[in-house]
Motif scaffolding. Structure first.
Motif, short mmCIF file in Angstrom:
data_model
loop_
_atom_site.label_atom_id
_atom_site.label_comp_id
_atom_site.label_asym_id
_atom_site.label_seq_id
_atom_site.Cartn_x
_atom_site.Cartn_y
_atom_site.Cartn_z
N ASP A 12 0.83 -1.21 0.00
CA ASP A 12 0.00 0.00 0.00
C ASP A 12 0.86 1.26 0.00
OD1 ASP A 12 -2.37 -1.49 0.01
OD2 ASP A 12 -2.32 -1.65 2.20
N ILE A 13 1.97 1.22 0.69
CA ILE A 13 2.90 2.36 0.70
C ILE A 13 3.63 2.44 -0.64
CG2 ILE A 13 4.96 3.36 1.78
CD1 ILE A 13 2.41 3.44 3.54
N VAL A 14 4.09 1.29 -1.13
CA VAL A 14 4.80 1.26 -2.41
C VAL A 14 3.93 1.84 -3.52
CG1 VAL A 14 5.80 -0.28 -4.17
CG2 VAL A 14 6.32 -0.63 -1.74
N ALA A 15 2.63 1.53 -3.50
CA ALA A 15 1.72 2.02 -4.54
C ALA A 15 1.65 3.55 -4.54
CB ALA A 15 0.33 1.43 -4.34
N TYR A 16 1.89 4.17 -3.41
CA TYR A 16 1.80 5.63 -3.30
C TYR A 16 3.15 6.29 -3.03
CZ TYR A 16 -3.20 5.03 -3.37
OH TYR A 16 -4.48 4.72 -3.75
N ARG A 17 4.23 5.57 -3.28
CA ARG A 17 5.57 6.08 -2.99
C ARG A 17 5.82 7.43 -3.66
NH1 ARG A 17 9.42 1.71 -3.30
NH2 ARG A 17 9.04 1.61 -1.07
N LYS A 18 5.50 7.55 -4.95
CA LYS A 18 5.76 8.82 -5.65
C LYS A 18 4.99 9.97 -5.02
CE LYS A 18 7.19 7.24 -10.16
NZ LYS A 18 7.93 8.05 -11.10
N ALA A 19 3.75 9.74 -4.66
CA ALA A 19 2.95 10.79 -4.02
C ALA A 19 3.54 11.15 -2.66
CB ALA A 19 1.50 10.34 -3.88
N ILE A 20 3.94 10.15 -1.89
CA ILE A 20 4.53 10.42 -0.57
C ILE A 20 5.82 11.22 -0.74
CG2 ILE A 20 5.59 9.35 1.46
CD1 ILE A 20 3.56 7.00 1.03
N GLU A 21 6.65 10.81 -1.69
CA GLU A 21 7.90 11.54 -1.93
C GLU A 21 7.61 12.98 -2.37
OE1 GLU A 21 9.81 8.85 -4.65
OE2 GLU A 21 10.91 7.85 -3.02
N TYR A 22 6.59 13.17 -3.18
CA TYR A 22 6.20 14.51 -3.61
C TYR A 22 5.84 15.37 -2.40
CZ TYR A 22 3.33 18.30 -5.43
OH TYR A 22 2.79 19.53 -5.69
N TYR A 23 5.04 14.83 -1.52
CA TYR A 23 4.59 15.61 -0.37
C TYR A 23 5.70 15.86 0.65
CZ TYR A 23 -0.15 15.59 -2.09
OH TYR A 23 -1.27 15.80 -2.86
N THR A 24 6.76 15.06 0.62
CA THR A 24 7.88 15.37 1.52
C THR A 24 8.52 16.70 1.16
OG1 THR A 24 9.57 14.20 0.23
CG2 THR A 24 8.42 12.93 1.94
N GLN A 25 8.39 17.11 -0.10
CA GLN A 25 8.95 18.39 -0.54
C GLN A 25 8.09 19.55 -0.10
OE1 GLN A 25 12.06 18.28 -1.88
NE2 GLN A 25 11.75 16.12 -1.39
N ASP A 26 6.78 19.34 0.00
CA ASP A 26 5.87 20.41 0.40
C ASP A 26 4.63 19.78 1.02
OD1 ASP A 26 4.31 22.63 0.78
OD2 ASP A 26 4.31 23.26 -1.32
N LEU A 27 4.65 19.67 2.32
CA LEU A 27 3.53 19.03 3.02
C LEU A 27 2.22 19.79 2.85
CD1 LEU A 27 5.27 18.01 6.35
CD2 LEU A 27 4.31 16.47 4.63
N ASP A 28 2.30 21.07 2.51
CA ASP A 28 1.09 21.87 2.36
C ASP A 28 0.57 21.89 0.93
OD1 ASP A 28 1.00 22.64 5.08
OD2 ASP A 28 2.63 24.06 4.69
#
Length: 171
Positions: free
Chosen positions: A149-165
């Motif tokens: 479930d995390i792997v499926a959303y890895r790119k999105a999670i990595e994106y949000y690490t750059q800008d949580l808002d």
């Protein structure tokens, strides 16, 4: 361990084995004696700090961690452990700024250690830097999780690490 003055290595090995076997108080007593005999030995200081931490004697562990880290003599794994131990002990004692400083130094020295990053994230939270702590935790999660479930959303999670808002454009 190799041979040393007055059989230090053998005595230190015995104390470590006692701690590992759950005989922490006996190990603590032996290590305190070794600290008196070998006050400048970083390995003895580290093991003394560790046993104090294991016994819930965090305040007593701090000077031993500080001594262990003050000079040469620790193997890299022990240095990493001493930095993690000191940082997490500072956090437990409510010495949050010192925890952040110690764990920041540790993650700079050992950038691949995710345990250090996790403890740093908690310390950042403690000093009101929840954004930075969350970013760090999400980075660790995205890079290390094998959960599908995390792997499926890895790119999105990595994106949000750059800008949580950041918000996804809904238009």
């Amino acid at each position: 361990m190799t041979g040393s003055a007055d059989g230090l290595d053998a005595l230190l090995d015995q104390a470590v084995r006692l701690r590992e076997a759950g005989h922490r108080e006996e190990a603590r007593v032996r290590l305190l004696v070794l600290r008196e005999r070998f006050p400048d030995d970083a390995r003895v200081a580290y093991q003394t700090a560790w046993v104090h931490d294991a016994l819930g004697l965090e305040a007593e562990a701090v000077p031993h961690y500080v001594s262990a880290l003050a000079g040469p003599g620790l193997a890299e794994d022990d240095r990493r452990g001493a930095l993690l131990g000191l940082g997490s002990t500072y956090r437990t004692l409510g010495r949050h700024a010192e925890a952040v400083a110690t764990l920041t130094e540790a993650t700079a020295a050992f950038p691949d250690d995710n345990a250090l990053k996790t403890f740093l994230a908690m310390a950042l939270y403690d000093v009101g830097r929840a954004h930075d702590g969350m970013r760090l935790l999400l980075t660790v999660l995205a890079r290390t999780s094998a959960d599908p479930d995390i792997v499926a959303y890895r790119k999105a999670i990595e994106y949000y690490t750059q800008d949580l808002d950041a918000r996804e454009d809904t238009a």
